[in-house]
Design a protein around this motif. Structure first.
Motif, short mmCIF file in Angstrom:
data_model
loop_
_atom_site.label_atom_id
_atom_site.label_comp_id
_atom_site.label_asym_id
_atom_site.label_seq_id
_atom_site.Cartn_x
_atom_site.Cartn_y
_atom_site.Cartn_z
N CYS A 88 4.05 2.87 3.97
CA CYS A 88 2.87 2.78 3.11
C CYS A 88 1.59 3.02 3.90
CB CYS A 88 2.82 1.43 2.42
SG CYS A 88 4.09 1.21 1.15
N GLU A 125 -0.89 6.02 2.62
CA GLU A 125 -2.18 5.74 1.98
C GLU A 125 -3.21 6.80 2.33
OE1 GLU A 125 -3.01 1.80 3.21
OE2 GLU A 125 -1.78 0.87 1.65
N ALA A 132 4.25 4.75 -3.96
CA ALA A 132 4.64 3.82 -5.03
C ALA A 132 5.98 3.16 -4.71
CB ALA A 132 4.70 4.55 -6.37
N ARG A 169 5.60 0.57 -1.92
CA ARG A 169 5.01 -0.67 -2.41
C ARG A 169 6.00 -1.46 -3.27
NH1 ARG A 169 -0.93 2.01 -3.76
NH2 ARG A 169 -1.81 1.67 -1.67
N TYR A 170 6.82 -0.73 -4.02
CA TYR A 170 7.84 -1.40 -4.82
C TYR A 170 8.81 -2.16 -3.92
CZ TYR A 170 11.73 -1.86 -8.15
OH TYR A 170 12.74 -2.34 -8.94
N GLN A 214 5.45 -5.22 -4.46
CA GLN A 214 4.25 -5.04 -5.27
C GLN A 214 4.64 -4.34 -6.57
OE1 GLN A 214 1.10 -3.23 -2.86
NE2 GLN A 214 2.07 -4.06 -1.03
N GLN A 263 4.00 -4.64 -9.98
CA GLN A 263 3.09 -4.19 -11.02
C GLN A 263 2.34 -2.93 -10.59
OE1 GLN A 263 0.28 -7.13 -12.31
NE2 GLN A 263 -0.57 -5.85 -13.93
N GLU A 264 1.80 -2.95 -9.40
CA GLU A 264 1.08 -1.78 -8.89
C GLU A 264 2.00 -0.58 -8.78
OE1 GLU A 264 -1.66 -0.57 -5.00
OE2 GLU A 264 -0.75 -2.55 -5.15
N ALA A 265 3.22 -0.79 -8.30
CA ALA A 265 4.17 0.30 -8.16
C ALA A 265 4.56 0.87 -9.51
CB ALA A 265 5.41 -0.18 -7.41
N ILE A 277 2.82 0.97 -12.34
CA ILE A 277 1.73 1.79 -12.87
C ILE A 277 1.69 3.14 -12.18
CG2 ILE A 277 -0.77 1.97 -13.06
CD1 ILE A 277 -0.82 -1.11 -13.34
N ALA A 278 1.83 3.13 -10.87
CA ALA A 278 1.79 4.38 -10.10
C ALA A 278 2.96 5.28 -10.44
CB ALA A 278 1.78 4.06 -8.60
#
Length: 1001
Positions: free
Chosen positions: A752, A756, A781, A784-785, A789, A791-793, A795-796
């Motif tokens: 990650c 980024e 994504a 992060r999953y 993470q 929720q963030e993953a 959405i992405a």
């Protein structure tokens, strides 16, 4: 005459007793709206009357009707006000003299005219508003009406309203010159305005739809000039094809003052993002002109608080969040009014006859009336020529057009030939470019050698060139399009706009013999315009400008080396820029044509085979690609030798095909040999060696050797950063590969951290929707999953999938890769039914394209089995999981991480169904194999160890289970952290699972 009323007395001010009526021509709506708003703020009741007197009524009667309006009548006088009808100056003077003096107190007038007004307007004493500032203009309006001129309170004056008409939008670009002969279309303009102004955010998309020649572009341009003052940004983009549309969007970023680099993708992304956010301007209008193929551009339509106005012949826009507004031919009264303004010598009856003969088609009426006004031929003679078929010796137009159109064109072109023959030469030359925007400046530096004799003088003599262009413009055959900073000289950087219908009619008349020289001239001009480096994203706008013209210039039949090089560069540009469908079509045509023209074994055939195969492979068509690559490899090895560079290039393509087909070991062996050979031939710093090494790493990754892939990808990344540039597309590609290796090794935090920055760089260089950018975002994504993470993953992932489907289609390999992971995510953290639908869709696509025995098919079926387990369909889940395990082991071997992952899942389902002993045997074996091949702390190994502990406990072997579990938990906490979601999940004894993730090949 149409009427509208506004009655508010702005900002709470008392409403004045005497109303005011504003009479204006539709062209001056912006002035009427601004004046009405300023009077509203002062408390006056304002109504509007658009001046459009019917041709069947005398001018004096229509003008006298204004007196019937209550209160004062404010006339906004302009050139257009007096031209509507049309009426002669003597008619106007008579009407003014008879109507104004008896009612002088009822009338007030302001003038925004650029030319002289009828002399009788002196009775109105109009106040001049042109060339002055807003504050002075308001004062003069108030004085003309006899109203107080005191200043408004600051709080009232700050009330938002229409822009002062002389203040142009902050950003204004590429809008065609206003057509001063524009006539009618008031209902369409008003309907378009009301729809867009009332549309909610994101819904302001309107398509002007109609046949060729009906005036869609002119209607869009008039909309811009009539309502443009209400926007802060007005930007016109030609959408004849995706490339020119993308270029227009990219140019907008500079006009918006956005801070971007030179990279094409960066500017494109920045423009779309700025429009979406409404920053720096929320009131924007983007006109997308000539978008006849919605599939080429709909995914790049701006979204946000502004409006999009499209002109198109295609009704499919209704399926892409756009309302259709049908643009018909002129109504007869509009035709008559237009003809009489275009050809004042014709009376109303003659204009009516001409409109009837030409079917009220605006484009043909424009050209025919323009010709008639300069001719001494009577309307009876012209109509007779139309009815008889006329002299068609100059042009034999397409049968697609009615006979009257054909004859009208014959007459017009005969006229051009007799007066300015160079204009016919230029027009015919233009038809070997694509219709629409024609970059005639490509011809500027063309050497005279080889140019047809009749064109030499035209191309080399600016005076003759401009005379030809001006003659074509005079008769509305072409339109001159200005570029930023261009001069009036058409050879200095401007383009001509040639309507599709005109293009077809003129082109159909050119003989095959004459066409050879014209086509060759355009081909040479395109080759000269080739920047020569399709790998440089800064050159993509130029290639986007060239590509549409390849077909019309028939570049594929040229034997000129420069033209052939252009073909290859354009095909490579399509591949690199993500224009895969266009590349497939063009590549197939190029391969077939060159085999026929040059011979099946010509060197250029192998060149185009390579580039075409790259496009096919990107689309996942590995079988067809291998069928064209393998013969090339064998022929080149036999005729040129194994170490020939052409043979090595073809062999590299074949290795990529083998990876796509799931034959990973074969691909690795071939890739290793290629890398070694390249190192000997060109050295370790050559781009071909680095690419070969990249392919070795890809093969190792697919074989499950993640450490080996990481070591190679790290070296390639370092070398590319040193030898190329940090933002070079190949460097960015290596960053994604390196981060993928880290993630597959369970080093998600490092992955990650690397991605980024890489995501931002890819967005800047390649564009936010380029497939490479999407792969970078997907990797981030997923990393992060894996870090927890969720929720963030989620959405992405959803965003990446949506954009990927929109840009490159739902069946593209990259899309399927993303969908496979999204399905797994939805299984655990979303809609399980949607997870199943998505998983079954991916499964079906892989079985159709790759076959049942391919490891990707086995992997996604294993994922689908987990979904069925969660849905309670356990027996079917076990059958599918067992099948996936057997297929995967046959495809890649029992020790491959994919096989080990399938084993973890299969054991879990066996356990659920009560077959605990076989589940334990499977997890015991898998844990040992995973530790040996991946290491004891790899996430997959830890999952197998936790699963084995669960099976031991189910067999009541608690001591062994506790020992296995404790050791695994210690390793999990040390590797991932004590609070990581996987550690917490294992501590609470939730059975682990494994998700198959297809890899790029």
């Amino acid at each position: 005459m149409t009427t509208g009323t506004g009655t508010s007395g702005g900002a709470g001010r008392p409403l004045a007793t005497e109303p005011i009526t504003i009479s204006f021509a539709g062209f001056n709506r912006a002035w009427a709206a601004w004046i009405g708003h300023r009077l509203n703020l002062r408390g006056y009741q304002v109504s509007f009357q658009r001046w459009d007197p019917p041709v069947t009524e005398s001018l004096e009667t229509s003008f006298a009707d204004l007196v019937l309006a209550p209160g004062k009548v404010l006339l906004i006088l302009s050139d257009w006000y007096f031209q509507l009808g049309p009426r002669t100056v003597p008619e106007w003077n008579t009407a003014l003299r008879n109507v104004v003096p008896p009612h002088r107190a009822r009338f007030a007038a302001v003038s925004v005219a650029s030319g002289a007004l009828p002399t009788a307007t002196t009775a109105l004493a109009p106040s001049e508003l042109t060339g002055i500032g807003e504050r002075e203009a308001e004062r003069r309006v108030l004085l003309a009406l006899g109203l107080p001129t005191d200043r408004l309170p600051a709080r009232v004056n700050a009330t938002p309203g229409p822009r002062y008409p002389l203040d142009t939008p902050e950003v204004w670009g590429a809008v065609p010159r206003r057509n001063t002969r524009f006539t009618g279309r008031e209902t369409l303009l008003n309907e378009a305005y009301h729809y867009l102004s009332e549309a909610g955010e994101g819904a302001g998309v309107l398509t002007l739809n109609g046949m060729s020649g009906v005036g869609k572009t002119q209607l869009a341009a008039e909309y811009v000039y009539r309502f443009g003052s209400e926007y802060d940004v007005v930007w016109w983009i030609s959408a004849e094809n995706r490339g020119t549309y993308r270029r227009g969007l990219a140019e907008l970023s500079t006009a918006l003052g956005l801070r971007t680099g030179d990279e094409y993708g960066e500017r494109l992304r920045a423009a779309l993002d700025a429009l979406r956010r409404g920053d720096p301007y929320a009131k924007w209008l983007i006109v997308v002109d000539g978008a006849d193929e919605p599939e080429e551009v709909w995914d790049l339509l701006p979204t946000g608080p502004g409006h999009v106005l499209i002109s198109s012949r295609n009704t499919d826009w209704s399926q892409h969040n756009s309302r259709l507004l049908d643009v018909p031919v002129y109504a007869r009264d509009e035709s008559v009014a237009f003809i009489r303004r275009r050809a004042p010598r014709l009376d109303e009856a003659e204009a009516d006859r001409l409109a009837e003969a030409l079917g009220d088609m605006p484009l043909v009426l424009d050209q025919a009336a323009g010709w008639l006004n300069d001719s001494d031929i009577s309307i009876e003679q012209y109509i007779a020529l139309l009815e008889e078929g006329g002299d068609t010796s100059v042009v034999k137009v397409s049968a697609d057009f009615p006979a009257a159109f054909q004859t009208a064109w014959s007459i017009l072109l005969n006229r051009l030939r007799d007066t300015v023959p160079e204009s016919i030469d230029l027009l015919r030359l233009c038809t070997y470019f694509a219709p629409g925007l024609i970059p005639v400046w490509f011809l500027r530096d063309l050497p005279a050698k080889g140019v047809p004799e009749q064109l030499v003088g035209l191309l080399n003599d600016p005076l003759r060139w401009n005379r030809a262009v001006n003659q074509l413009r005079q008769y509305s055959v072409v339109r001159l399009e200005s570029h930023e900073g261009a001069t009036e000289d058409a050879q200095s950087g401007e383009s001509l706009y040639l309507h599709r219908m005109v293009h077809q009619i003129v082109h159909s008349d050119i003989s095959a013999e004459e066409g050879v020289g014209l086509a060759d001239t355009v081909r040479r001009a395109l080759a000269l315009a080739d920047p020569g480096r399709p790998t440089d994203t800064r050159n993509w706008p130029r290639y986007a400008e060239i590509v549409p013209h390849l077909k019309y210039a028939d570049v594929l039949h040229s034997t000129d080396a420069d033209v052939q090089r252009l073909v290859l560069n354009c095909l490579r540009y399509m591949y690199l820029s993500g224009e895969y469908d266009a590349g497939r079509t063009f590549g197939q045509r190029a391969l077939e044509t060159w085999r026929e023209v040059l011979g099946a074994e010509h060197p250029r055939v192998w060149d185009v085979t390579h580039h075409y195969a790259n496009v096919l492979r990107t689309l996942g068509e590995y079988g067809p690609t291998e069928r064209i690559e393998r013969p090339a490899v064998e022929f080149l090895r036999r005729t040129k030798g194994e170490e020939d560079l052409d043979h090595l290039r073809a062999a590299g393509g074949l290795a990529a095909d083998l990876r796509g087909l799931g034959r990973f070991e074969e691909a690795k062996e071939l890739s290793v040999w290629l890398a070694d050979t390249y190192r000997e031939l060109v050295g370790p710093e050559d781009s071909r060696y680095l690419s070969a090494q990249n392919n070795v790493a890809a093969s190792l990754r697919l074989l499950g050797d993640y450490e080996g892939a990481l070591a190679i990808d790290r070296r390639i990344l370092e070398d590319r950063r040193r030898l190329l540039a940090r933002r070079h597309p190949w460097t960015l590609f290596s960053e994604i590969s390196y981060a993928t290796d880290l993630r597959l090794l369970g080093r998600n935090e490092e992955a990650c951290s690397n991605l980024e920055m890489s995501v931002r760089e890819n967005q800047l260089v390649m564009g936010s929707d380029h497939p490479q950018t999407l792969r970078a975002e997907f990797g981030l994504a997923m990393g992060r999953y894996r870090q927890g993470q969720r929720q963030e993953a989620g959405i992405a992932l959803a965003s990446v999938v949506e954009r990927c489907e929109r840009v490159i289609g739902g069946r593209h390999p990259t899309t399927l890769l993303f969908l496979a992971s999204l399905s797994s995510f939805l299984r655990e953290h979303g809609d399980i039914d949607e997870a199943r639908r998505t998983g079954e869709r991916v499964d079906l696509s892989y079985r159709r394209t790759l076959g049942d025995a391919h490891p990707y098919t086995a992997g996604v079926r294993g994922n689908l089995a987990l979904i069925l387990r969660n849905l309670g369909e356990r027996e079917q889940a076990l059958e599918m999981s067992e099948e996936a395990l057997v297929t995967m082991e046959r495809a890649v071997g029992a020790w491959h991480p994919w096989s080990l992952g399938c084993a973890v899942n299969t054991a879990a389902i066996r356990n659920v169904l009560g077959d605990v002993e076989s589940a334990e045997r499977l997890t015991a074996k898998t844990a040992v194999q995973a530790a040996e091949s991946l290491g004891r702390t790899h996430p997959l190994t830890l999952s197998a160890r936790i699963a084995h502990a669960a099976d031991l406990r189910a067999l009541r072997k608690r001591e062994a289970a506790d020992k296995e579990e404790s050791a695994a938990l210690d390793d999990l906490a040390q590797t991932l952290g004590p609070q990581h979601v996987h550690t917490v999940s294992a501590r609470s004894r939730q059975r682990p699972f494994w998700d198959f993730e297809p890899q790029t090949t």
